[in-house]
Write a protein that holds these residues in place. Structure first.
Motif, PDB file in Angstrom:
ATOM      1  N   TYR A  34      -0.398   6.281  -8.281  1.00 25.75           N
ATOM      2  CA  TYR A  34      -0.525   5.015  -7.573  1.00 25.75           C
ATOM      3  C   TYR A  34      -1.327   4.026  -8.416  1.00 25.75           C
ATOM      4  N   TYR A  36      -3.534   0.522  -7.570  1.00 25.18           N
ATOM      5  CA  TYR A  36      -4.095  -0.361  -6.563  1.00 25.18           C
ATOM      6  C   TYR A  36      -4.819  -1.514  -7.250  1.00 25.18           C
ATOM      7  N   GLN A  38      -8.006  -4.150  -6.288  1.00 24.74           N
ATOM      8  CA  GLN A  38      -9.085  -4.393  -5.341  1.00 24.74           C
ATOM      9  C   GLN A  38      -9.689  -5.754  -5.624  1.00 24.74           C
ATOM     10  N   ARG A  42     -11.323  -7.657   0.200  1.00 27.70           N
ATOM     11  CA  ARG A  42      -9.936  -7.499   0.637  1.00 27.70           C
ATOM     12  C   ARG A  42      -9.454  -6.064   0.585  1.00 27.70           C
ATOM     13  N   GLY A  43     -10.344  -5.137   0.346  1.00 26.93           N
ATOM     14  CA  GLY A  43      -9.933  -3.742   0.332  1.00 26.93           C
ATOM     15  C   GLY A  43      -9.017  -3.436  -0.837  1.00 26.93           C
ATOM     16  N   LEU A  44      -8.246  -2.384  -0.696  1.00 28.35           N
ATOM     17  CA  LEU A  44      -7.347  -1.956  -1.760  1.00 28.35           C
ATOM     18  C   LEU A  44      -5.910  -2.317  -1.404  1.00 28.35           C
ATOM     19  N   LEU A  46      -2.089  -1.665  -2.401  1.00 26.48           N
ATOM     20  CA  LEU A  46      -1.195  -0.812  -3.175  1.00 26.48           C
ATOM     21  C   LEU A  46      -0.183  -1.668  -3.912  1.00 26.48           C
ATOM     22  N   TYR A  49       3.802   2.829  -6.741  1.00 24.36           N
ATOM     23  CA  TYR A  49       3.635   4.271  -6.674  1.00 24.36           C
ATOM     24  C   TYR A  49       4.813   4.939  -7.379  1.00 24.36           C
ATOM     25  N   GLU A  59       5.322  -2.107  -4.068  1.00 26.29           N
ATOM     26  CA  GLU A  59       4.956  -2.410  -2.686  1.00 26.29           C
ATOM     27  C   GLU A  59       4.919  -3.903  -2.406  1.00 26.29           C
ATOM     28  N   PHE A  88     -10.049  -5.682  -9.797  1.00 24.34           N
ATOM     29  CA  PHE A  88     -10.415  -4.332 -10.191  1.00 24.34           C
ATOM     30  C   PHE A  88      -9.207  -3.459  -9.915  1.00 24.34           C
ATOM     31  N   LEU A  90      -7.285   0.094  -9.850  1.00 23.13           N
ATOM     32  CA  LEU A  90      -7.555   1.518  -9.694  1.00 23.13           C
ATOM     33  C   LEU A  90      -6.259   2.318  -9.736  1.00 23.13           C
ATOM     34  N   GLN A 101      -6.373  11.362  -2.096  1.00 28.97           N
ATOM     35  CA  GLN A 101      -6.122  10.710  -3.366  1.00 28.97           C
ATOM     36  C   GLN A 101      -7.356  10.851  -4.249  1.00 28.97           C
ATOM     37  N   PHE A 103      -9.192   9.172  -7.417  1.00 32.61           N
ATOM     38  CA  PHE A 103      -9.186   7.871  -8.076  1.00 32.61           C
ATOM     39  C   PHE A 103      -9.789   7.934  -9.465  1.00 32.61           C
ATOM     40  N   GLY A 104      -9.254   7.092 -10.332  1.00 27.50           N
ATOM     41  CA  GLY A 104      -9.847   6.898 -11.636  1.00 27.50           C
ATOM     42  C   GLY A 104     -11.034   5.963 -11.549  1.00 27.50           C
TER      43      GLY A 104
END
Lengths: 112, 116
Positions: A34, A36, A38, A42-44, A46, A49, A59, A88, A90, A101, A103-104
């Motif tokens: 995936y 993402y 950020q 505003r959150g993550l 997507l 994928y 998406e 950012f 991810l 999940q 995450f890196g």
């Protein structure tokens, strides 16, 4: 054990320049991958994928594209960056559908 | 469509005090629910997850969360907060889409500040 790498860690690019962010996973095979983005407050979101090599689903329509040339490699690209691409980024993977999940560490992209 | 609401953008608590972070979700079936924590400039780390079974879930770092189907909630709790808990917390809901993969929707996050 499994690890996930992202590089570069930070990147400053001018508007209109190309982009390539790389994500690799070690210690597992055939992961779901995936991308993402950020943004502050505003959150993550997507972006893409992938369930296998060459299989990419988007998406949201945007200026970015993704590719999966190898089983454990996931690349995020753009031909011409926009200011709004700053954020950012991810990368994450899962072993099985429905699993957690991993995450890196993320890439901080600033477009000037 | 699935969604997650974290109504508190920012919360400040004193060290040693109890903590509850709210999360409400919308999902058509039994959801997969997650809480992640993110330190500044870092990736996300899973605190705990709920798939089925006991509705009170224990996680790492002394966190727990309770799944309440009737309220569509999955609130995160900790009895006594430590200064190192200062971070941003994300609630997420997951499920399989028509393509068979796990689509996860994240909330907008709650920033936790811990004061001495």
């Amino acid at each position: 054990s499994q690890t996930i790498h992202q590089w570069p860690a930070t990147l400053v690019q001018p508007v209109g320049s190309p982009l390539s962010l790389e994500c690799t996973v070690e210690g597992t095979s055939n992961p779901n991958l995936y991308w993402y983005r950020q943004a502050a407050g505003r959150g993550l979101q997507l972006l893409f994928y992938s369930v296998g090599i060459g299989q990419i689903s988007s998406e949201v329509p945007q200026n970015l594209s993704a590719s999966r040339p190898q089983d454990r490699q996931f690349i995020l690209s753009s031909k011409k960056l926009l200011l709004s691409d700053s954020g950012f980024y991810l990368c994450a993977w899962t072993r099985l559908a429905g699993d957690e999940q991993f995450f890196g560490p993320g890439t901080r992209l600033t477009v000037l | 469509a699935q969604s997650v609401t974290q109504p508190d953008i920012h919360i400040t608590v004193s060290e040693g005090a109890s903590l509850e972070l709210r999360c409400n979700y919308s999902y058509g079936a039994t959801p997969y629910l997650f809480w992640y924590v993110q330190s500044p400039g870092q990736g996300l780390q899973l605190l705990l997850k709920y798939f089925s079974g006991d509705t009170l879930v224990q996680g790492i770092k002394g966190f727990e969360a309770e799944f309440k189907r009737s309220q569509s909630s999955f609130n995160l709790r900790k009895p006594s907060v430590h200064w190192s808990d200062a971070a941003e917390y994300f609630c997420a809901v997951g499920g399989l889409n028509s393509g068979g993969y796990q689509k996860v929707t994240f909330g907008t996050g709650t920033k936790l500040q811990v004061i001495p």
